[in-house]
Design an enzyme around this catalytic site. Structure first.
Site, PDB file in Angstrom:
ATOM      1  N   TRP A 136      -4.839   3.020  -8.174  1.00 30.64           N
ATOM      2  CA  TRP A 136      -4.742   3.808  -6.925  1.00 30.64           C
ATOM      3  C   TRP A 136      -6.003   3.808  -6.095  1.00 30.64           C
ATOM      4  CZ3 TRP A 136      -2.991   5.111 -11.932  1.00 30.64           C
ATOM      5  CH2 TRP A 136      -1.674   5.248 -11.996  1.00 30.64           C
ATOM      6  N   ASP A 137      -7.001   3.099  -6.580  1.00 31.06           N
ATOM      7  CA  ASP A 137      -8.392   3.109  -5.840  1.00 31.06           C
ATOM      8  C   ASP A 137      -8.892   4.644  -5.959  1.00 31.06           C
ATOM      9  OD1 ASP A 137     -10.434   2.327  -4.334  1.00 31.06           O
ATOM     10  OD2 ASP A 137      -9.559   2.627  -2.353  1.00 31.06           O
ATOM     11  N   MET A 138      -8.807   5.080  -7.232  1.00 23.43           N
ATOM     12  CA  MET A 138      -9.347   6.130  -7.360  1.00 23.43           C
ATOM     13  C   MET A 138     -10.814   6.350  -8.053  1.00 23.43           C
ATOM     14  SD  MET A 138      -7.126   8.804  -6.404  1.00 23.43           S
ATOM     15  CE  MET A 138      -6.550   8.035  -5.119  1.00 23.43           C
TER      16      MET A 138
END
Length: 803
Positions: A484-486
């Protein structure tokens, strides 16, 4: 004849409105049918029928139109209250249009043609009641504060002191003021009582403006330093300016003449968040005075450049400058320069460089680097390197794919490809001998089947390394198998924290997913509990998802999205947003990306990004500005990627993911009218009592003035991109909102105390210092942010209290 003509003309307005309502009703009916087939609300279908029939009755000049519309408006009001309660901004798209049309239908000149054949007391009365009820609902909603917490910290001290590295009170010697990254100033001249007297003291323009050769995401995120009696600022093109703190007069300028073989247009972004400062004298007087062995070249640097700046450039160099003169310190590296591309391997222009300033210790300059997201599976290494602070030689390197091999990489060899990187800022505790690294993930962001063991262990987490050797002391991963591009974009914040079990040395790590992880910085054990929660499963074919994810008990997560939370500028785009919501995959936070298209909330920008948080260690309170914006991720099989498709930025357009079986289309979750599909507020300011781990206040922050077609400052609560700072005087400052203001807040209550209109976007973190005149100044770089679409500029502006 004249009577018939007058009658015909009088019926024209109801007929025109009837046609409009008929078209509106048919549009709502069509959308309502689709929404109901997706399992959504039946309101739009039923309201569409009622509005279309009202239109037909108006065209026929039937007085029954009044009664039918009254029923539609009354039912709409009841439905809106049931879905949204007394939330003004949720009620507006549901009721405002229908209320306005109801008022029009009650006007005498409009009703008269409908009453030719006799009065309609029931219809008129019913419509009057429905209009009054809708209006009363709107008025009542003005006295509520949905989503907000109105409280008070209730103290000026928690009987604690700051344990951050010492410096003159009026200085700001590192990006976060100190290497603790707390963004706390002990200055007290500016208080809640007098902050309203702040006025502009001076402003300059750097002359560094966007050019046609620049990438879209040209950003001005710099926080200047105050040290050595000067201010030091860097520009998006890596230029450094030394300014007089009292007047803004330019004392010297250094231009590194950044270069790219193909220009800068293809860069993902161009950013310089700051420079780093080192003072030989300060370390000679400190308790860490026992220095490592210094080479002859290092001794020459120490003598010729006793006060130094370290500048990371957009073409991947690290340059040491004499802080007094702006001249290059020739003995550092090769002619004053360390080539950061050494050992990195090939990359596309702009695909690797440092956007954030280095962490500085007695002996080391510690550098991470930006790696372009979602370009390919064969990107440069995310290695973190420690260079000697005097002569620039490589002391150690830490590569998450080869974490035990920290001895300097031999010349001619390369670090592992595509390892997790640190594009943000590290923090340092020299007494404990550790540096704390907030790590990104292994690109591409939404495809993880080929992740290395090192990425699966260290990415999207916090890693503590030994300062002397670069060896891992401990790590804590916040997002497992991140899809999630965290990546962890905020600088860790260090402080000694008052807890029920006594005072503990803490590190607070804000994250995109909304958790504030509070760990003992000695060993990484949680101070505030962290739970592993079950999360949605089912990644795309060939990939997998982690069964659980870490969530801190201290968090600023918003409630999960529902159909009721969909928004828009009108009932029509709200309906379309509901249809989008139902068509996307969404099962709450950590819904995996999918070929169907998944709703990612919090989105790629995150609740907390590079702006981080600020902490008052004396009051034991935390000040921050959480964001809430949803994004859409849609996985596209490689064979189905459309020819000519392109990426717009790292968070919009088609991300190529070359080498992976899927590209990904990403974009903010927006209505067809260009407004967010989720209801406001999208941005807040919040204050947290660290002794209780409770949010004591949370207020909507910012207006729509600079992000709507009309320059009207509606207090929606808008996203911010930039950090905050707090002062011992009890005032916090923040400027990163989409509207162009620098604001001051009472840290006790969160109340906005003062604001100043800016000439461009203020997407940077403000700082404060004492001038030669003994006055406290507040300083901000005002240059805008390309990908956010705020107005670009080249200003540095300082404020102080009026005499």
């Amino acid at each position: 004849m004249s009577t018939d003509g007058a009658l015909s003309r009088s019926r024209l307005l109801p007929s025109l409105l009837g046609i409009l309502l008929l078209l509106m009703g048919l549009a709502m009916l069509a959308g309502g049918i689709k929404l109901s087939m997706l399992g959504g609300s039946l309101y739009y279908l039923l309201a569409g029928i009622g509005i279309a029939l009202t239109g037909l009755l108006l065209i026929a000049a039937r007085r029954a139109a009044l009664g039918l519309y009254a029923l539609v408006l009354f039912a709409s009001t009841v439905w809106a209250l049931w879905e949204a309660g007394l939330d003004w901004w949720q009620l507006v798209p549901r009721l405002a249009l229908w209320f306005a049309l109801g008022v029009v239908m009650l006007l005498p000149w409009f009703r008269r043609p409908l009453l030719i054949n006799g009065p309609a007391p029931m219809g008129t009365g019913a419509l009057s009641v429905a209009v009054v009820l809708a209006g009363a609902t709107a008025v009542a909603s003005q006295f509520t504060h949905p989503g907000e917490t109105l409280g008070e910290l209730g103290r000026d001290t928690a009987d604690m002191t700051s344990t951050a590295p010492q410096m003159p009170e009026g200085d700001w010697q590192a990006y976060g003021r100190s290497e603790f990254g707390d963004r706390y100033s002990p200055l007290k001249q500016i208080t809640p009582a007098n902050v309203g007297k702040l006025q502009e003291a001076w402003r300059i323009q750097t002359g560094d403006l966007p050019t046609a050769d620049d990438p879209v995401e040209l950003t001005n995120e710099n926080t200047p330093l105050k040290a050595n009696g000067m201010l030091y600022a860097c520009t998006a093109h890596s230029k450094v300016l030394a300014l007089d703190p009292d007047t803004g007069k330019e004392l010297w300028r250094f231009d590194p003449q950044i270069k790219s073989p193909v220009g800068f247009k293809g860069f993902a972004h161009m950013t310089c968040r700051g420079v780093s400062y080192y003072d030989e004298a300060a370390y000679a007087k400190s308790e860490n005075a026992a220095s490592a062995v210094i080479s002859e070249a290092g001794k020459a640097v120490a003598q010729a450049c006793p006060r130094r700046l370290y500048l990371p450039t957009a073409d991947a160099r690290l340059i040491a400058l004499n802080a007094d003169t702006g001249k290059v310190c020739e003995g550092f590296g090769k002619n004053g320069v360390v080539d950061l591309t050494q050992g990195i391997g090939p990359f596309t222009p702009g695909g690797y460089y440092a956007t954030s300033p280095a962490a500085i210790t007695r002996d080391l300059v510690i550098m991470g680097g930006h790696v372009t997201d979602n370009e390919s599976t064969n990107e440069p290494s995310g290695v973190i390197r420690a260079f000697d602070v005097h002569d620039g030689h490589l002391v150690w390197n830490w590569d998450s794919n080869n974490p035990d091999a920290t001895e300097p990489l031999p010349e001619g060899e390369h670090y592992s490809r595509n390892s997790a990187n640190m594009w943000s800022l590290a923090s340092v505790d020299e007494k404990l001998g550790m540096v704390y690294l907030p790590l990104g993930n292994q690109t591409p962001d939404q495809w993880g089947a080929d992740r290395t063991p090192g990425a699966e262990k260290f990415s999207a987490g916090l890693v503590a390394l030994d300062l002397a050797t670069g060896k891992v002391r401990w790590n804590y991963q916040f997002t497992h198998h991140d899809l999630w591009d965290m990546d962890v974009g905020s600088q860790p914040t260090l402080l000694d924290m008052k807890t029920a079990d006594g005072i503990k040395p803490a590190v607070i790590q804000p994250t995109k997913q909304g958790s504030l992880y509070v760990l003992d910085r000695r060993d990484g054990t949680p101070i505030i509990p962290i739970k592993e929660i079950p999360v949605p499963q089912g990644a795309v074919k060939g990939d997998h998802t982690a069964p659980t994810q870490a969530r801190s008990d201290l968090n600023l997560l918003a409630p999960e999205l529902t159909e009721k939370a969909m928004w828009g500028a009108s009932p029509f785009d709200q309906m379309l947003c509901r249809i989008q919501f139902k068509e996307l995959r969404y099962e709450g936070q950590y819904t995996p990306p999918s070929e169907q298209g998944s709703l990612i909330y919090p989105g790629n920008v995150g609740v907390f990004n590079w702006g981080g948080v600020s902490v008052d260690p004396v009051r034991q309170m935390l000040f921050t500005s959480p964001n809430y914006m949803a994004f859409v991720s849609k996985m596209v099989p490689r064979a189905e990627v459309a020819a000519g498709s392109k990426r717009e930025s790292e968070t919009a357009g088609v991300q190529p993911n070359t080498g992976a079986p899927y590209a990904v289309i990403m974009h903010p979750f927006m209505s067809p009218f260009g407004v967010p599909c989720q209801a406001p507020a999208w941005g807040y300011v919040a204050g947290i009592d660290l002794t209780t781990s409770k949010v004591v206040w949370k207020r909507k922050n910012g207006t729509s003035r600079d992000s709507s077609p009309l320059p009207i400052g509606l207090p929606l609560g808008v996203p911010s991109m930039g950090g905050s700072m707090v002062t011992a005087g009890g005032v916090g400052f923040l400027s990163g909102t989409l509207d162009q203001y620098l604001r001051a807040y009472d840290v006790n209550t969160g109340k906005e105390l003062w604001k100043s209109r800016l000439p461009a976007g203020g997407q940077a973190t403000p700082m404060t210092y004492t001038g030669k005149d003994g006055k406290q100044y507040v300083l901000l770089v005002v240059g805008g942010h390309g990908s956010l679409g705020t107005k670009m500029g080249d200003y540095v502006i300082a404020y102080k209290l009026s005499e």
